[in-house]
Design an enzyme around this catalytic site. Structure first.
Site, PDB file in Angstrom:
ATOM      1  N   TYR A  33     -12.404  23.869 -31.224  1.00 37.38           N
ATOM      2  CA  TYR A  33     -13.327  23.852 -30.096  1.00 37.38           C
ATOM      3  C   TYR A  33     -14.000  25.200 -29.953  1.00 37.38           C
ATOM      4  O   TYR A  33     -13.576  26.191 -30.570  1.00 37.38           O
ATOM      5  CB  TYR A  33     -12.606  23.455 -28.802  1.00 37.38           C
ATOM      6  CG  TYR A  33     -11.694  24.513 -28.223  1.00 37.38           C
ATOM      7  CD1 TYR A  33     -10.477  24.822 -28.822  1.00 37.38           C
ATOM      8  CD2 TYR A  33     -12.051  25.219 -27.079  1.00 37.38           C
ATOM      9  CE1 TYR A  33      -9.647  25.796 -28.292  1.00 37.38           C
ATOM     10  CE2 TYR A  33     -11.218  26.183 -26.531  1.00 37.38           C
ATOM     11  CZ  TYR A  33     -10.019  26.465 -27.138  1.00 37.38           C
ATOM     12  OH  TYR A  33      -9.197  27.439 -26.613  1.00 37.38           O
ATOM     13  N   ARG A 100      -2.929   6.413 -38.208  1.00 38.50           N
ATOM     14  CA  ARG A 100      -2.083   7.592 -38.045  1.00 38.50           C
ATOM     15  C   ARG A 100      -1.263   7.900 -39.300  1.00 38.50           C
ATOM     16  O   ARG A 100      -0.436   7.094 -39.731  1.00 38.50           O
ATOM     17  CB  ARG A 100      -1.142   7.410 -36.853  1.00 38.50           C
ATOM     18  CG  ARG A 100      -0.391   8.691 -36.510  1.00 38.50           C
ATOM     19  CD  ARG A 100       0.460   8.544 -35.255  1.00 38.50           C
ATOM     20  NE  ARG A 100       1.104   9.816 -34.932  1.00 38.50           N
ATOM     21  CZ  ARG A 100       2.187  10.280 -35.569  1.00 38.50           C
ATOM     22  NH1 ARG A 100       2.747   9.576 -36.524  1.00 38.50           N
ATOM     23  NH2 ARG A 100       2.698  11.458 -35.237  1.00 38.50           N
ATOM     24  N   GLU A 182      -2.349  38.809 -26.901  1.00 38.36           N
ATOM     25  CA  GLU A 182      -3.576  38.421 -26.179  1.00 38.36           C
ATOM     26  C   GLU A 182      -3.172  37.528 -25.025  1.00 38.36           C
ATOM     27  O   GLU A 182      -1.984  37.249 -24.820  1.00 38.36           O
ATOM     28  CB  GLU A 182      -4.552  37.703 -27.113  1.00 38.36           C
ATOM     29  CG  GLU A 182      -4.009  36.388 -27.637  1.00 38.36           C
ATOM     30  CD  GLU A 182      -4.950  35.666 -28.599  1.00 38.36           C
ATOM     31  OE1 GLU A 182      -6.173  35.783 -28.459  1.00 38.36           O
ATOM     32  OE2 GLU A 182      -4.424  34.963 -29.484  1.00 38.36           O
ATOM     33  N   LEU A 207      -6.918  35.512 -31.615  1.00 40.76           N
ATOM     34  CA  LEU A 207      -8.259  34.959 -31.769  1.00 40.76           C
ATOM     35  C   LEU A 207      -9.279  36.106 -31.699  1.00 40.76           C
ATOM     36  O   LEU A 207      -9.171  36.976 -30.839  1.00 40.76           O
ATOM     37  CB  LEU A 207      -8.539  33.959 -30.648  1.00 40.76           C
ATOM     38  CG  LEU A 207      -9.838  33.179 -30.826  1.00 40.76           C
ATOM     39  CD1 LEU A 207      -9.706  32.144 -31.930  1.00 40.76           C
ATOM     40  CD2 LEU A 207     -10.237  32.489 -29.529  1.00 40.76           C
TER      41      LEU A 207
HETATM   42  C1  LIG Z   1      -6.234  32.551 -27.084  1.00 38.34           C
HETATM   43  C2  LIG Z   1      -7.588  33.081 -26.754  1.00 38.34           C
HETATM   44  N1  LIG Z   1      -7.865  34.380 -26.987  1.00 38.34           N
HETATM   45  C3  LIG Z   1      -9.070  34.900 -26.698  1.00 38.34           C
HETATM   46  C4  LIG Z   1     -10.084  34.134 -26.134  1.00 38.34           C
HETATM   47  C5  LIG Z   1     -11.415  34.750 -25.830  1.00 38.34           C
HETATM   48  O1  LIG Z   1     -12.376  34.286 -26.724  1.00 38.34           O
HETATM   49  P1  LIG Z   1     -13.926  34.236 -26.336  1.00 38.34           P
HETATM   50  O2  LIG Z   1     -14.281  35.605 -25.861  1.00 38.34           O
HETATM   51  O3  LIG Z   1     -14.606  33.880 -27.592  1.00 38.34           O
HETATM   52  O4  LIG Z   1     -14.062  33.214 -25.264  1.00 38.34           O
HETATM   53  C6  LIG Z   1      -9.845  32.777 -25.892  1.00 38.34           C
HETATM   54  C7  LIG Z   1     -10.894  31.934 -25.320  1.00 38.34           C
HETATM   55  O5  LIG Z   1     -10.734  30.761 -25.061  1.00 38.34           O
HETATM   56  C8  LIG Z   1      -8.578  32.234 -26.213  1.00 38.34           C
HETATM   57  O6  LIG Z   1      -8.303  30.929 -26.003  1.00 38.34           O
END
Ligand SMILES: Cc1ncc(COP(=O)(O)O)c(C=O)c1O
Length: 287
Positions: A33, A100, A182, A207
């Site tokens: 997503y 599935r 994070e 991420l």
């Molecule tokens: C686990 C995680 N880390 C960091 C972020 C921040 O990412 P972005 O700045 O692209 O929204 C998100 C955003 O949904 C996230 O789910």
């Protein structure tokens, strides 16, 4: 005003929007997503999110359902039809519908694509940013591929729920070395005792936040002292300021960590300034 959702090529009333019970997103979280902030009806950090989407799909060997230009049309149309000027637009792409079986369907099936959008009351979110928000911490329990933005978010869901119960907006994951990785849906930052801006590097299992990326550019332009390296929970608790970044929260000052005040429990001046600068930049470059 009635909401609409995009589902596999059609706009349908939000209340009737549905995917098949054998969609692999539903059964295996086999999908990815993206979320774009919407400013003035336009998509913020558009290219960064498209790039990350393509990367996430590539890592899962899901054939992109359409090119960037077509996707942009879908997203903008979702925004327009929902009359969103300020808000968020969500896109989900899964491996599609198939009987599935854990292994990929053979032959490949078309990916499922859905998109929704909703408005945000910026006056409310600005007031919250002025006050700042609390975070709690939880042990890092996620898998080793947090660089992929998959819909497999159960540890994030549980962490966020724990935060909600504690009256906090976010939960920070802390790894076995005591380092903050994070947030459940955001990247984590501090301004350490030396005044340096610190956030974890994206070689680690996190991420690569797109808001983070844009903010890094803004910081470089402003000549701010920046260190992309991990910080410990102890350092965070001693920090001058803390904040989080994400498409949903933009740049949000953090005023307490596990109940311990940061910056005397008030939103820090640097975090507030960075929020303003980020929003200016995102509005200016939104398409
Ligand atoms: C686990 C995680 N880390 C960091 C972020 C921040 O990412 P972005 O700045 O692209 O929204 C998100 C955003 O949904 C996230 O789910």
């Amino acid at each position: 005003m009635s909401r609409v959702a995009y589902v596999n090529g059609r706009f349908v009333p939000h209340g009737e929007a549905a995917v098949h019970i054998e969609d692999r997103g539903f059964q295996f979280a086999d999908g990815v997503y993206e979320v774009w902030a919407v400013f003035g009806g336009a998509l913020a950090d558009a290219e960064g999110h498209f790039e990350r989407l393509e990367r996430s799909l590539g890592e899962l060997s899901i054939t992109p359902p359409m090119g960037r230009a077509a996707l942009a049309v879908v997203l903008k149309e979702t925004v327009r039809r929902n009359r969103v000027r300020e808000g968020l637009v969500y896109l989900q792409v899964t491996r599609g519908v198939a009987p599935r079986d854990h292994a990929f369907p053979k032959p490949e099936v078309p990916a499922s694509v859905i998109s929704t959008a909703h408005s945000i009351d910026r006056a409310l979110t600005e007031a919250r940013a002025e006050r700042g928000a609390a975070v709690i911490t939880v042990p890092e329990t996620r898998w080793a591929r947090c660089d992929i933005k998959t819909v497999g978010l159960l540890p994030n869901v549980l962490a966020k729920q724990q935060a909600r119960k504690a009256g906090a907006v976010e939960a920070w994951f802390v790894d076995e070395l005591g380092l903050v990785t994070e947030g459940a849906s955001s990247n984590a930052w501090i301004i350490d005792k030396s005044g340096a801006l610190r956030t974890r590097d994206t070689q680690a299992n996190i991420l690569r936040g797109i808001t983070r990326e844009t903010l890094l550019k803004v910081m470089a332009r402003e000549g701010l002292k920046l260190e992309e390296r991990p910080f410990s929970l102890e350092e965070a608790k001693e920090a001058k300021e803390a904040f989080i970044t994400g498409a949903g929260t933009l740049v949000l000052p953090i005023v307490s960590i596990d109940g311990r005040p940061v910056n005397g429990g008030e939103a820090g001046p640097v975090a507030k300034r960075l929020r303003r600068l980020y929003i200016e930049e995102a509005r200016r470059t939104a398409i």
